[in-house]
Design a protein around this motif. Structure first.
Motif, PDB file in Angstrom:
ATOM      1  N   HIS A  84       1.518   2.418  -9.799  1.00 16.63           N
ATOM      2  CA  HIS A  84       2.592   1.546  -9.344  1.00 16.63           C
ATOM      3  C   HIS A  84       3.912   1.882 -10.030  1.00 16.63           C
ATOM      4  CE1 HIS A  84       1.028  -0.277 -13.022  1.00 16.63           C
ATOM      5  NE2 HIS A  84       2.176  -0.918 -13.154  1.00 16.63           N
ATOM      6  N   THR A  85       3.851   2.416 -11.245  1.00 17.82           N
ATOM      7  CA  THR A  85       5.069   2.786 -11.968  1.00 17.82           C
ATOM      8  C   THR A  85       5.746   3.965 -11.280  1.00 17.82           C
ATOM      9  OG1 THR A  85       3.902   2.118 -13.977  1.00 17.82           O
ATOM     10  CG2 THR A  85       5.985   3.298 -14.257  1.00 17.82           C
ATOM     11  N   TYR A  86       4.954   4.954 -10.899  1.00 19.48           N
ATOM     12  CA  TYR A  86       5.510   6.085 -10.160  1.00 19.48           C
ATOM     13  C   TYR A  86       6.074   5.623  -8.818  1.00 19.48           C
ATOM     14  CZ  TYR A  86       3.339   9.367 -13.448  1.00 19.48           C
ATOM     15  OH  TYR A  86       2.999  10.085 -14.570  1.00 19.48           O
ATOM     16  N   ALA A  87       5.326   4.768  -8.115  1.00 13.50           N
ATOM     17  CA  ALA A  87       5.795   4.296  -6.811  1.00 13.50           C
ATOM     18  C   ALA A  87       7.135   3.570  -6.944  1.00 13.50           C
ATOM     19  CB  ALA A  87       4.753   3.381  -6.173  1.00 13.50           C
ATOM     20  N   SER A 112      -1.839  11.746  -3.796  1.00 10.91           N
ATOM     21  CA  SER A 112      -2.048  10.362  -4.222  1.00 10.91           C
ATOM     22  C   SER A 112      -0.727   9.598  -4.294  1.00 10.91           C
ATOM     23  CB  SER A 112      -2.781  10.331  -5.566  1.00 10.91           C
ATOM     24  OG  SER A 112      -4.133  10.714  -5.398  1.00 10.91           O
ATOM     25  N   PHE A 113       0.350  10.263  -4.697  1.00 12.11           N
ATOM     26  CA  PHE A 113       1.660   9.605  -4.646  1.00 12.11           C
ATOM     27  C   PHE A 113       1.999   9.194  -3.211  1.00 12.11           C
ATOM     28  CE2 PHE A 113       3.165  12.143  -8.605  1.00 12.11           C
ATOM     29  CZ  PHE A 113       2.700  11.155  -9.445  1.00 12.11           C
ATOM     30  N   CYS A 114       1.676  10.064  -2.245  1.00 13.84           N
ATOM     31  CA  CYS A 114       1.934   9.749  -0.836  1.00 13.84           C
ATOM     32  C   CYS A 114       1.162   8.515  -0.399  1.00 13.84           C
ATOM     33  CB  CYS A 114       1.542  10.922   0.054  1.00 13.84           C
ATOM     34  SG  CYS A 114       2.633  12.358  -0.001  1.00 13.84           S
ATOM     35  N   LEU A 115      -0.119   8.469  -0.727  1.00 13.18           N
ATOM     36  CA  LEU A 115      -0.941   7.331  -0.316  1.00 13.18           C
ATOM     37  C   LEU A 115      -0.471   6.041  -0.985  1.00 13.18           C
ATOM     38  CD1 LEU A 115      -4.404   9.109  -0.364  1.00 13.18           C
ATOM     39  CD2 LEU A 115      -3.211   8.234   1.665  1.00 13.18           C
ATOM     40  N   LYS A 116      -0.064   6.131  -2.244  1.00  8.12           N
ATOM     41  CA  LYS A 116       0.445   4.940  -2.925  1.00  8.12           C
ATOM     42  C   LYS A 116       1.760   4.485  -2.298  1.00  8.12           C
ATOM     43  CE  LYS A 116      -0.127   1.764  -6.013  1.00  8.12           C
ATOM     44  NZ  LYS A 116      -1.300   0.871  -5.923  1.00  8.12           N
ATOM     45  N   ALA A 117       2.612   5.429  -1.903  1.00  7.65           N
ATOM     46  CA  ALA A 117       3.859   5.067  -1.226  1.00  7.65           C
ATOM     47  C   ALA A 117       3.564   4.374   0.095  1.00  7.65           C
ATOM     48  CB  ALA A 117       4.717   6.310  -0.999  1.00  7.65           C
ATOM     49  N   ALA A 118       2.572   4.877   0.831  1.00 10.93           N
ATOM     50  CA  ALA A 118       2.209   4.263   2.107  1.00 10.93           C
ATOM     51  C   ALA A 118       1.680   2.851   1.912  1.00 10.93           C
ATOM     52  CB  ALA A 118       1.171   5.123   2.815  1.00 10.93           C
ATOM     53  N   GLN A 119       0.954   2.633   0.820  1.00 11.49           N
ATOM     54  CA  GLN A 119       0.449   1.291   0.522  1.00 11.49           C
ATOM     55  C   GLN A 119       1.573   0.379   0.042  1.00 11.49           C
ATOM     56  OE1 GLN A 119      -1.796   0.526  -3.160  1.00 11.49           O
ATOM     57  NE2 GLN A 119      -3.441  -0.299  -1.884  1.00 11.49           N
ATOM     58  N   PRO A 133      -4.972  17.474  -1.766  1.00  7.25           N
ATOM     59  CA  PRO A 133      -4.990  16.224  -2.536  1.00  7.25           C
ATOM     60  C   PRO A 133      -6.044  16.216  -3.643  1.00  7.25           C
ATOM     61  CG  PRO A 133      -5.971  15.901  -0.368  1.00  7.25           C
ATOM     62  CD  PRO A 133      -5.338  17.250  -0.354  1.00  7.25           C
ATOM     63  N   ILE A 134      -5.691  15.578  -4.743  1.00 10.51           N
ATOM     64  CA  ILE A 134      -6.625  15.416  -5.850  1.00 10.51           C
ATOM     65  C   ILE A 134      -7.654  14.340  -5.515  1.00 10.51           C
ATOM     66  CG2 ILE A 134      -4.964  16.171  -7.582  1.00 10.51           C
ATOM     67  CD1 ILE A 134      -4.669  13.185  -8.367  1.00 10.51           C
ATOM     68  N   MET A 174      -4.583   5.258 -14.604  1.00  9.66           N
ATOM     69  CA  MET A 174      -4.440   6.382 -13.677  1.00  9.66           C
ATOM     70  C   MET A 174      -5.780   6.919 -13.199  1.00  9.66           C
ATOM     71  SD  MET A 174      -1.188   6.988 -13.122  1.00  9.66           S
ATOM     72  CE  MET A 174      -1.146   8.695 -12.520  1.00  9.66           C
ATOM     73  N   TRP A 175      -6.752   7.078 -14.102  1.00  2.16           N
ATOM     74  CA  TRP A 175      -7.913   7.911 -13.791  1.00  2.16           C
ATOM     75  C   TRP A 175      -9.254   7.195 -13.756  1.00  2.16           C
ATOM     76  CZ3 TRP A 175      -5.286  11.443 -11.798  1.00  2.16           C
ATOM     77  CH2 TRP A 175      -4.129  11.950 -12.411  1.00  2.16           C
ATOM     78  N   ASP A 176      -9.333   5.982 -14.242  1.00  4.72           N
ATOM     79  CA  ASP A 176     -10.614   5.278 -14.251  1.00  4.72           C
ATOM     80  C   ASP A 176     -10.848   4.568 -12.924  1.00  4.72           C
ATOM     81  OD1 ASP A 176     -10.926   6.218 -16.757  1.00  4.72           O
ATOM     82  OD2 ASP A 176     -10.814   4.287 -17.784  1.00  4.72           O
ATOM     83  N   HIS A 177     -10.777   5.344 -11.862  1.00  9.98           N
ATOM     84  CA  HIS A 177     -10.959   4.836 -10.508  1.00  9.98           C
ATOM     85  C   HIS A 177     -11.667   5.914  -9.686  1.00  9.98           C
ATOM     86  CE1 HIS A 177      -8.087   1.670 -11.524  1.00  9.98           C
ATOM     87  NE2 HIS A 177      -7.288   2.618 -11.981  1.00  9.98           N
ATOM     88  N   PRO A 178     -12.320   5.553  -8.603  1.00 14.04           N
ATOM     89  CA  PRO A 178     -12.980   6.550  -7.758  1.00 14.04           C
ATOM     90  C   PRO A 178     -12.037   7.156  -6.725  1.00 14.04           C
ATOM     91  CG  PRO A 178     -13.457   4.347  -6.975  1.00 14.04           C
ATOM     92  CD  PRO A 178     -12.633   4.179  -8.218  1.00 14.04           C
ATOM     93  N   PHE A 179     -12.585   8.070  -5.948  1.00 16.98           N
ATOM     94  CA  PHE A 179     -11.936   8.589  -4.741  1.00 16.98           C
ATOM     95  C   PHE A 179     -10.635   9.312  -5.087  1.00 16.98           C
ATOM     96  CE2 PHE A 179     -10.043   7.326  -0.371  1.00 16.98           C
ATOM     97  CZ  PHE A 179     -10.511   8.474   0.220  1.00 16.98           C
ATOM     98  N   VAL A 180      -9.471   8.831  -4.617  1.00 14.24           N
ATOM     99  CA  VAL A 180      -8.178   9.484  -4.861  1.00 14.24           C
ATOM    100  C   VAL A 180      -7.402   8.808  -5.992  1.00 14.24           C
ATOM    101  CG1 VAL A 180      -7.950  10.433  -2.542  1.00 14.24           C
ATOM    102  CG2 VAL A 180      -7.118   8.119  -3.006  1.00 14.24           C
ATOM    103  N   PHE A 181      -8.038   7.908  -6.719  1.00 14.43           N
ATOM    104  CA  PHE A 181      -7.529   7.245  -7.923  1.00 14.43           C
ATOM    105  C   PHE A 181      -6.514   6.135  -7.660  1.00 14.43           C
ATOM    106  CE2 PHE A 181      -8.431  11.733  -9.255  1.00 14.43           C
ATOM    107  CZ  PHE A 181      -9.570  11.457  -9.992  1.00 14.43           C
ATOM    108  N   CYS A 182      -5.639   6.307  -6.666  1.00 15.77           N
ATOM    109  CA  CYS A 182      -4.504   5.393  -6.513  1.00 15.77           C
ATOM    110  C   CYS A 182      -4.754   4.264  -5.530  1.00 15.77           C
ATOM    111  CB  CYS A 182      -3.271   6.174  -6.081  1.00 15.77           C
ATOM    112  SG  CYS A 182      -3.457   6.948  -4.454  1.00 15.77           S
ATOM    113  N   VAL A 183      -5.612   4.480  -4.540  1.00 21.58           N
ATOM    114  CA  VAL A 183      -5.933   3.467  -3.537  1.00 21.58           C
ATOM    115  C   VAL A 183      -7.428   3.561  -3.246  1.00 21.58           C
ATOM    116  CG1 VAL A 183      -3.640   3.473  -2.462  1.00 21.58           C
ATOM    117  CG2 VAL A 183      -5.424   5.008  -1.590  1.00 21.58           C
TER     118      VAL A 183
END
Length: 250
Positions: A84-87, A112-119, A133-134, A174-183
């Motif tokens: 969210h800080t990057y977004a 992941s920045f793109c997906l977070k921006a879309a969200q 994508p990572i 940032m990283w303690d999440h599954p999938f693409v980390f951000c969403v």
């Protein structure tokens, strides 16, 4: 180099060309910075198009940036920081430049920045291009936490004022999440933003993550063979056509 002042630091950016804006998120993980787009003079060639040149040639404004604490950009690192800080940086930059709506295109962490921006701002993001994508590799879940530890060492050595607990908290967010980390998958399944996918194929950019994105994203366009040097022209032409097709009229 132009600079955006943020409450906790500064973000360096450049714009190229004129036309509907495309906000670029460069490859490089937490070291994502503008210089990653062009091939270095000493080689080797990048497997991706230099979008800072290709997009202006196609009639777009390309907005490139050094992410916070990468390249020339320097900002705080707090325990509650995260995607969210990057977004917030990204939206602030486009506000500063006067762009209400824009496309996003990101390589590596940029996906992941793109997906977070879309969200974060689906009404502002006209479309998203996810390049390599990572994601959380099923056989190498330690990759990004280990990379964060190395990045932390670099940051602590360069900036004595930083707090190790804050860096650790940031890493968790940032990283303690599954999938693409951000969403989460639920957001991707109902993503309201048109998407184009250039799939990944290695440990930081897992094929499994791209396959899941391709299965979940509504109406996503996928270009399987996109890497240079053999496919650079097709990569450029397909992405430009996608962006033009999703550029708002007027």
């Amino acid at each position: 180099m132009p600079t955006l002042q943020r409450p906790d630091g500064e973000i360096h950016y450049q714009t190229f060309g004129a036309g509907f804006p495309v906000l670029l998120f460069a490859p490089g993980g937490l070291r994502s910075r503008m210089e990653m787009w062009p091939a270095p003079a000493s080689g080797p060639a990048r497997p991706w198009v230099d979008w800072t040149q290709a997009l202006p040639a196609a009639g777009f404004t390309a907005v490139a940036m050094d992410q916070r604490n990468a390249g020339a950009s320097v900002a705080a690192i707090e325990a509650d920081h995260g995607w969210h800080t990057y977004a917030a940086d990204h939206m602030a930059l486009m506000d500063y430049l006067g762009f209400e709506k824009f496309h996003v295109l990101g390589g590596c962490i940029g996906g992941s920045f793109c997906l977070k921006a879309a969200q974060t701002a689906p009404n502002r993001v006209a479309s998203a291009v996810l390049q390599n994508p990572i994601g959380l590799h099923p056989d190498h879940p330690e990759y990004f936490p280990d990379s964060h530890a190395e990045w932390t060492k670099e940051q602590m050595a360069a900036r004595l004022e930083l707090n190790s607990d804050a860096l650790a908290g940031f890493g968790h967010n940032m990283w303690d999440h599954p999938f693409v980390f951000c969403v989460e998958q639920d957001f991707v399944r109902r993503c309201p933003v048109p998407t184009f996918l250039l799939p990944g194929s290695d440990i930081p950019h897992p094929a499994a993550t791209s396959a899941e994105l391709a299965a979940l994203l509504p109406g996503v366009e996928v270009l399987k063979d996109w890497r240079g040097p053999d496919h650079l022209d097709q990569q450029r032409d397909r992405v430009v056509a996608f962006l033009k097709a999703n550029t708002p009229a007027g």
